[in-house]
Scaffold this motif. Structure first.
Motif, mmCIF file in Angstrom:
data_model
loop_
_atom_site.group_PDB
_atom_site.id
_atom_site.type_symbol
_atom_site.label_atom_id
_atom_site.label_comp_id
_atom_site.label_asym_id
_atom_site.label_seq_id
_atom_site.Cartn_x
_atom_site.Cartn_y
_atom_site.Cartn_z
ATOM 1 N N LYS A 17 2.340 1.816 -3.304
ATOM 2 C CA LYS A 17 1.268 1.891 -4.319
ATOM 3 C C LYS A 17 1.326 0.741 -5.342
ATOM 4 O O LYS A 17 0.974 0.909 -6.510
ATOM 5 C CB LYS A 17 1.297 3.246 -5.040
ATOM 6 C CG LYS A 17 1.144 4.430 -4.088
ATOM 7 C CD LYS A 17 0.611 5.653 -4.794
ATOM 8 C CE LYS A 17 0.192 6.804 -3.921
ATOM 9 N NZ LYS A 17 0.530 6.847 -2.535
ATOM 10 N N SER A 18 1.788 -0.427 -4.881
ATOM 11 C CA SER A 18 1.858 -1.575 -5.810
ATOM 12 C C SER A 18 0.839 -2.652 -5.460
ATOM 13 O O SER A 18 0.806 -3.714 -6.068
ATOM 14 C CB SER A 18 3.269 -2.168 -5.798
ATOM 15 O OG SER A 18 3.596 -2.581 -4.473
ATOM 16 N N ALA A 19 -0.019 -2.365 -4.463
ATOM 17 C CA ALA A 19 -0.962 -3.384 -3.972
ATOM 18 C C ALA A 19 -1.950 -3.859 -5.039
ATOM 19 O O ALA A 19 -2.388 -5.005 -5.027
ATOM 20 C CB ALA A 19 -1.722 -2.853 -2.762
ATOM 21 N N LYS A 20 -2.301 -2.982 -5.980
ATOM 22 C CA LYS A 20 -3.324 -3.361 -6.966
ATOM 23 C C LYS A 20 -2.754 -4.096 -8.165
ATOM 24 O O LYS A 20 -3.496 -4.535 -9.039
ATOM 25 C CB LYS A 20 -4.088 -2.111 -7.425
ATOM 26 C CG LYS A 20 -5.017 -1.610 -6.329
ATOM 27 C CD LYS A 20 -5.937 -0.522 -6.791
ATOM 28 C CE LYS A 20 -6.899 -0.161 -5.653
ATOM 29 N NZ LYS A 20 -7.731 0.973 -5.955
ATOM 30 N N SER A 21 -1.447 -4.258 -8.203
ATOM 31 C CA SER A 21 -0.839 -4.981 -9.323
ATOM 32 C C SER A 21 -1.266 -6.448 -9.271
ATOM 33 O O SER A 21 -1.428 -7.025 -8.194
ATOM 34 C CB SER A 21 0.683 -4.857 -9.224
ATOM 35 O OG SER A 21 1.290 -6.043 -9.629
ATOM 36 N N SER A 22 -1.449 -7.055 -10.456
ATOM 37 C CA SER A 22 -1.947 -8.446 -10.467
ATOM 38 C C SER A 22 -0.914 -9.407 -9.865
ATOM 39 O O SER A 22 -1.254 -10.497 -9.422
ATOM 40 C CB SER A 22 -2.290 -8.869 -11.887
ATOM 41 O OG SER A 22 -1.143 -8.787 -12.683
ATOM 42 N N VAL A 37 0.855 -1.189 0.000
ATOM 43 C CA VAL A 37 0.000 0.000 0.000
ATOM 44 C C VAL A 37 0.895 1.244 0.000
ATOM 45 O O VAL A 37 0.660 2.204 -0.738
ATOM 46 C CB VAL A 37 -0.971 -0.002 1.220
ATOM 47 C CG1 VAL A 37 -1.661 1.340 1.397
ATOM 48 C CG2 VAL A 37 -2.024 -1.103 1.062
ATOM 49 N N SER A 89 0.918 -8.667 -7.204
ATOM 50 C CA SER A 89 1.231 -8.251 -5.831
ATOM 51 C C SER A 89 0.882 -9.338 -4.813
ATOM 52 O O SER A 89 0.070 -10.229 -5.080
ATOM 53 C CB SER A 89 0.444 -6.980 -5.482
ATOM 54 O OG SER A 89 -0.949 -7.274 -5.399
ATOM 55 N N MET A 107 -11.248 -6.614 -5.908
ATOM 56 C CA MET A 107 -10.652 -6.848 -7.221
ATOM 57 C C MET A 107 -11.271 -8.085 -7.874
ATOM 58 O O MET A 107 -11.489 -9.092 -7.218
ATOM 59 C CB MET A 107 -9.132 -7.017 -7.070
ATOM 60 C CG MET A 107 -8.461 -5.713 -6.678
ATOM 61 S SD MET A 107 -6.653 -5.838 -6.735
ATOM 62 C CE MET A 107 -6.248 -6.253 -5.050
ATOM 63 N N LEU A 140 -9.116 -2.809 -0.712
ATOM 64 C CA LEU A 140 -8.538 -3.796 -1.640
ATOM 65 C C LEU A 140 -9.271 -5.143 -1.623
ATOM 66 O O LEU A 140 -8.687 -6.172 -1.911
ATOM 67 C CB LEU A 140 -7.049 -4.016 -1.301
ATOM 68 C CG LEU A 140 -6.160 -2.774 -1.495
ATOM 69 C CD1 LEU A 140 -4.828 -2.971 -0.807
ATOM 70 C CD2 LEU A 140 -5.951 -2.479 -2.979
ATOM 71 N N THR A 153 -0.681 -8.604 -2.164
ATOM 72 C CA THR A 153 -2.052 -8.255 -1.763
ATOM 73 C C THR A 153 -3.052 -9.037 -2.612
ATOM 74 O O THR A 153 -4.006 -9.628 -2.099
ATOM 75 C CB THR A 153 -2.293 -6.738 -1.951
ATOM 76 O OG1 THR A 153 -1.295 -6.035 -1.207
ATOM 77 C CG2 THR A 153 -3.673 -6.330 -1.472
ATOM 78 N N ASN A 154 -2.799 -9.050 -3.915
ATOM 79 C CA ASN A 154 -3.674 -9.786 -4.824
ATOM 80 C C ASN A 154 -3.608 -11.284 -4.511
ATOM 81 O O ASN A 154 -4.622 -11.988 -4.519
ATOM 82 C CB ASN A 154 -3.249 -9.509 -6.269
ATOM 83 C CG ASN A 154 -4.392 -9.752 -7.242
ATOM 84 O OD1 ASN A 154 -5.548 -9.515 -6.928
ATOM 85 N ND2 ASN A 154 -4.064 -10.233 -8.415
#
Length: 202
Positions: free
Chosen positions: A85-90, A82, A92, A199, A196, A94-95
């Motif tokens: 700012k890379s959390a939304k990358s496929s 977070v 990541s 997605m 998040l 986080t994903n």
């Protein structure tokens, strides 16, 4: 083996939270990993689910091992992304955590269906669990491949025989769902708190 296929994960769940109630990365991933042999018992039907779970566990594990003290807590993996700012990358973590948690939601729902609806066929239990969990996040392609997989599920009685070994398999199944479900809910809650948890995949 004493007990059922759920015995190791029931044991493992006791160690997922720290004394302060924080989710620990390695113990959580270890519990998820203990479900992979159970998925093997479904044969070809769960190949896609299993490979998805395995790759997400590996992704999170390699991040954890890159700095075990920094990533000792599960949510620190997400917080680090977070911040950058890379959390939304496929690709990541986080994903990875989001999809791992969703796959586990599906398994909890499936085992709950099998334990509570003992007259249901395996295909019925799978389809119902999928509709309640993963379906809303999947696009047409993912849903189609899942539907094909369901046609390959083993006969329910055979499956229960294989996973039963010794011990109360339905009792352990219920226990597994009761104990694991709150952990998954708290992950969803945390992911939602950082925006998040919604997605999708096409």
């Amino acid at each position: 083996m004493e007990g059922t296929v759920f015995t190791p994960s029931l044991e493992g769940m006791k160690h997922v939270k720290s004394e302060q109630g924080e989710m620990l990365t390695k113990p959580f991933l270890d519990v998820c990993k203990l479900l992979l042999p159970v998925l093997d018992k479904f044969g070809a039907a769960m190949t896609v689910v299993k490979s998805d779970i395995s790759s997400n566990i590996s992704r999170l594990e390699s991040k954890y091992t890159s700095n075990p003290s920094r990533f000792n807590y599960l949510y620190s993996l997400v917080q680090a992304e977070v911040e950058t700012k890379s959390a939304k990358s496929s690709s990541s973590c986080t994903n990875g955590l989001l999809w791992l948690t969703r796959a586990m939601d599906f398994l909890v729902e499936l085992f709950r269906n099998l334990a509570q609806n003992q007259d249901w066929s395996m295909a019925h239990a799978c389809t119902d669990s999928y509709a309640k969990t993963l379906k809303k996040w999947h696009g047409w392609l993912a849903t189609s491949s899942f539907t094909v997989g369901i046609k390959l599920v083993p006969n329910r009685n055979k499956f229960m025989e294989v996973i039963g070994s010794t011990g109360d398999v339905y009792g352990d199944m219920e226990k597994f769902c009761t104990n694991f479900s709150p952990l998954l809910q708290s992950i969803h809650k945390f992911l939602a708190s950082v925006g998040l948890d919604s997605m999708k995949v096409t």
